[in-house]
Design a protein around this motif. Structure first.
Motif, short mmCIF file in Angstrom:
data_model
loop_
_atom_site.label_atom_id
_atom_site.label_comp_id
_atom_site.label_asym_id
_atom_site.label_seq_id
_atom_site.Cartn_x
_atom_site.Cartn_y
_atom_site.Cartn_z
N PRO A 9 -3.63 -4.23 8.63
CA PRO A 9 -3.15 -5.61 8.70
C PRO A 9 -2.67 -5.98 10.10
O PRO A 9 -2.10 -5.16 10.82
N CYS A 11 -0.13 -8.58 11.85
CA CYS A 11 1.00 -9.40 11.46
C CYS A 11 1.64 -10.09 12.66
O CYS A 11 1.95 -9.43 13.65
N GLN A 12 1.81 -11.40 12.56
CA GLN A 12 2.57 -12.14 13.55
C GLN A 12 4.05 -11.82 13.36
O GLN A 12 4.77 -11.59 14.29
N ASP A 13 4.49 -11.86 12.15
CA ASP A 13 5.80 -11.38 11.74
C ASP A 13 5.63 -10.86 10.32
O ASP A 13 4.54 -10.85 9.80
N ALA A 14 6.67 -10.44 9.70
CA ALA A 14 6.56 -9.77 8.40
C ALA A 14 5.93 -10.65 7.32
O ALA A 14 5.39 -10.14 6.35
N SER A 15 5.98 -11.96 7.47
CA SER A 15 5.47 -12.83 6.41
C SER A 15 4.09 -13.41 6.71
O SER A 15 3.55 -14.13 5.88
N ASN A 16 3.52 -13.13 7.86
CA ASN A 16 2.23 -13.70 8.23
C ASN A 16 1.24 -12.60 8.59
O ASN A 16 0.95 -12.39 9.76
N CYS A 17 0.72 -11.92 7.60
CA CYS A 17 -0.20 -10.81 7.84
C CYS A 17 -1.58 -11.13 7.26
O CYS A 17 -1.69 -11.69 6.18
N PHE A 18 -2.61 -10.77 8.01
CA PHE A 18 -3.96 -10.90 7.50
C PHE A 18 -4.76 -9.66 7.85
O PHE A 18 -4.34 -8.85 8.66
N ARG A 19 -5.90 -9.52 7.18
CA ARG A 19 -6.77 -8.37 7.42
C ARG A 19 -8.18 -8.84 7.67
O ARG A 19 -8.64 -9.83 7.10
N VAL A 32 -5.60 -12.69 3.49
CA VAL A 32 -4.17 -12.46 3.63
C VAL A 32 -3.91 -11.03 3.15
O VAL A 32 -4.45 -10.61 2.12
N ALA A 33 -3.11 -10.28 3.89
CA ALA A 33 -2.80 -8.91 3.50
C ALA A 33 -2.15 -8.91 2.11
O ALA A 33 -1.26 -9.70 1.83
#
Length: 63
Positions: A9, A11-19, A32-33
């Motif tokens: 993943p 992640c920009q921060d802990a709430s904005n993760c993608f794969r 989205v992760a």
């Protein structure tokens, strides 16, 4: 469901993760992760162009 190989993943921060993932047929996937079963897919070239445009600031107006 295609056999997708997912990258770790991003992640920009802990709430904005993608794969980002790929398959053996040359398709690329983004999700989205944690929600990998709900992905967008296109060619690897299209995904590469999207990432390049985002990095160059062409999508900043969407934020």
């Amino acid at each position: 469901m295609p056999d997708i190989t997912w990258e770790a993943p991003f992640c920009q921060d802990a709430s904005n993760c993608f794969r980002i993932g790929t398959d053996a047929d040359g398709n690329a996937y983004i999700a989205v992760a944690g929600e990998e079963s709900h992905y967008l897919t296109d060619s690897r070239e299209a995904l590469r162009a999207l990432i390049t445009d985002i990095k160059s600031g062409k999508a900043d107006h969407l934020l």
